[in-house]
Design an enzyme around this catalytic site. Structure first.
Site, PDB file in Angstrom:
ATOM      1  CG  HIS A  67      -1.037   2.455   2.588  1.00 19.09           C
ATOM      2  ND1 HIS A  67      -1.895   2.026   1.597  1.00 19.09           N
ATOM      3  CD2 HIS A  67      -0.849   1.392   3.403  1.00 19.09           C
ATOM      4  CE1 HIS A  67      -2.218   0.756   1.808  1.00 19.09           C
ATOM      5  NE2 HIS A  67      -1.589   0.346   2.906  1.00 19.09           N
ATOM      6  CB  CYS A 174      -5.804  -5.158   4.707  1.00 24.48           C
ATOM      7  SG  CYS A 174      -5.767  -3.399   5.076  1.00 24.48           S
TER       8      CYS A 174
END
Length: 282
Positions: A67, A174
């Site tokens: 991503h 994250c």
């Protein structure tokens, strides 16, 4: 917004062949470009590879979710690729990834988009759902499996979950806050439920903190699991057992982390005077 609204049929490629990770990434980027999500493939790929340098986007269990968030993305979207022979994304569990989703995020992503992506991440915890996607013979079958799973998730009864004050708490996070954060939270809560334990997980993603832990829950909890790859403020956990690890451990070894608390293997958190304590896991 539904997951299928972000994943257009032209951005899905089934039973593909990929020579390596770079080839798979190129195919996914081409799908995004075809769907009109990406305006500049080279700029987008540079952002994708930069994210890969930060750490693997291989989630384990045959799944990878590369991503990036960049100005080269015109519209938020997903691309999907199934690769029967698998691609090595350096997943922590050592498995090759045969189900790939690539997230394309505009620089100023809206919260609704990220909420949908968090739902996708949690759906991918279900092995039977993943099996349906990897075995799908047509794009319509692939998208229908996503629709069915999303509807089931939306209508899931809250009464089916264990009730009462959480015995164990967790915080997952994250750096990009897109997939790992929510998969770790879902896996921890799911495994705790299987073990007959009430666990509540707070997620610290790109949309901010969700499912925030309360002072009463913290006071009552036996311990807290911190599964994160970014700095987490720990002062609110003063005097409580806190086990710190990476977000990938929350995804791949939730039972082991829960047992760290149950077996009294977590050190007690202390704050140095008025100073706030935070820990980096990178």
């Amino acid at each position: 917004m539904k997951i299928s609204e972000l994943l257009r049929p032209e951005a899905v490629k089934l039973h593909a062949s990929a020579a390596d990770k770079n080839d798979a990434i190129n195919q996914l980027i081409d799908l995004h470009y075809t769907a009109g999500n990406v305006t500049d493939k080279e700029v987008f790929k540079k952002a994708i590879l930069a994210r890969e340098e930060e750490g693997t986007t291989g989630m384990g269990n045959g799944i990878a979710i590369p991503h990036a968030r960049t100005s080269a993305v015109a519209h938020a979207g997903l691309a999907a690729l199934t690769v029967p022979n698998g691609v090595d994304f350096k997943s922590e569990d050592g498995t090759k990834s045969s189900l790939l989703f690539m997230i394309a995020a505009p620089e100023n992503s809206n919260n609704l988009y990220l909420e949908v992506l968090s739902k996708l991440a949690t759906l991918l915890i279900d092995d039977s759902f993943v099996a349906k996607l990897t075995s799908a013979e047509t794009t319509n079958e692939f998208l229908a499996a996503i629709d069915d799973a999303e509807k089931a998730k939306d209508t899931e009864s809250a009464s089916a979950a264990p009730s009462g004050m959480p015995r164990i708490l967790a915080v997952t996070a994250c750096p990009t806050g897109i997939a790992h954060t929510y998969m770790a939270a879902e896996n921890l809560e799911k495994k705790a439920k299987e073990m007959g334990i009430v666990l509540k997980a707070e997620t610290q993603g790109s949309v901010g903190a969700k499912n925030v832990l309360t002072a009463a829950e913290i006071a009552n909890a036996e311990g807290i699991i911190i599964a994160a790859d970014k700095n987490i403020e720990l002062s609110r956990f003063e005097g409580k057992p806190v086990y710190q690890t990476s977000v990938s451990k929350g995804i791949n070894d939730p039972e082991g982390l829960i047992n760290k608390i149950l077996n009294n293997e977590a050190p007690v958190c202390h704050v140095d005077g008025a100073k706030k304590v935070s820990v980096s896991f990178r």
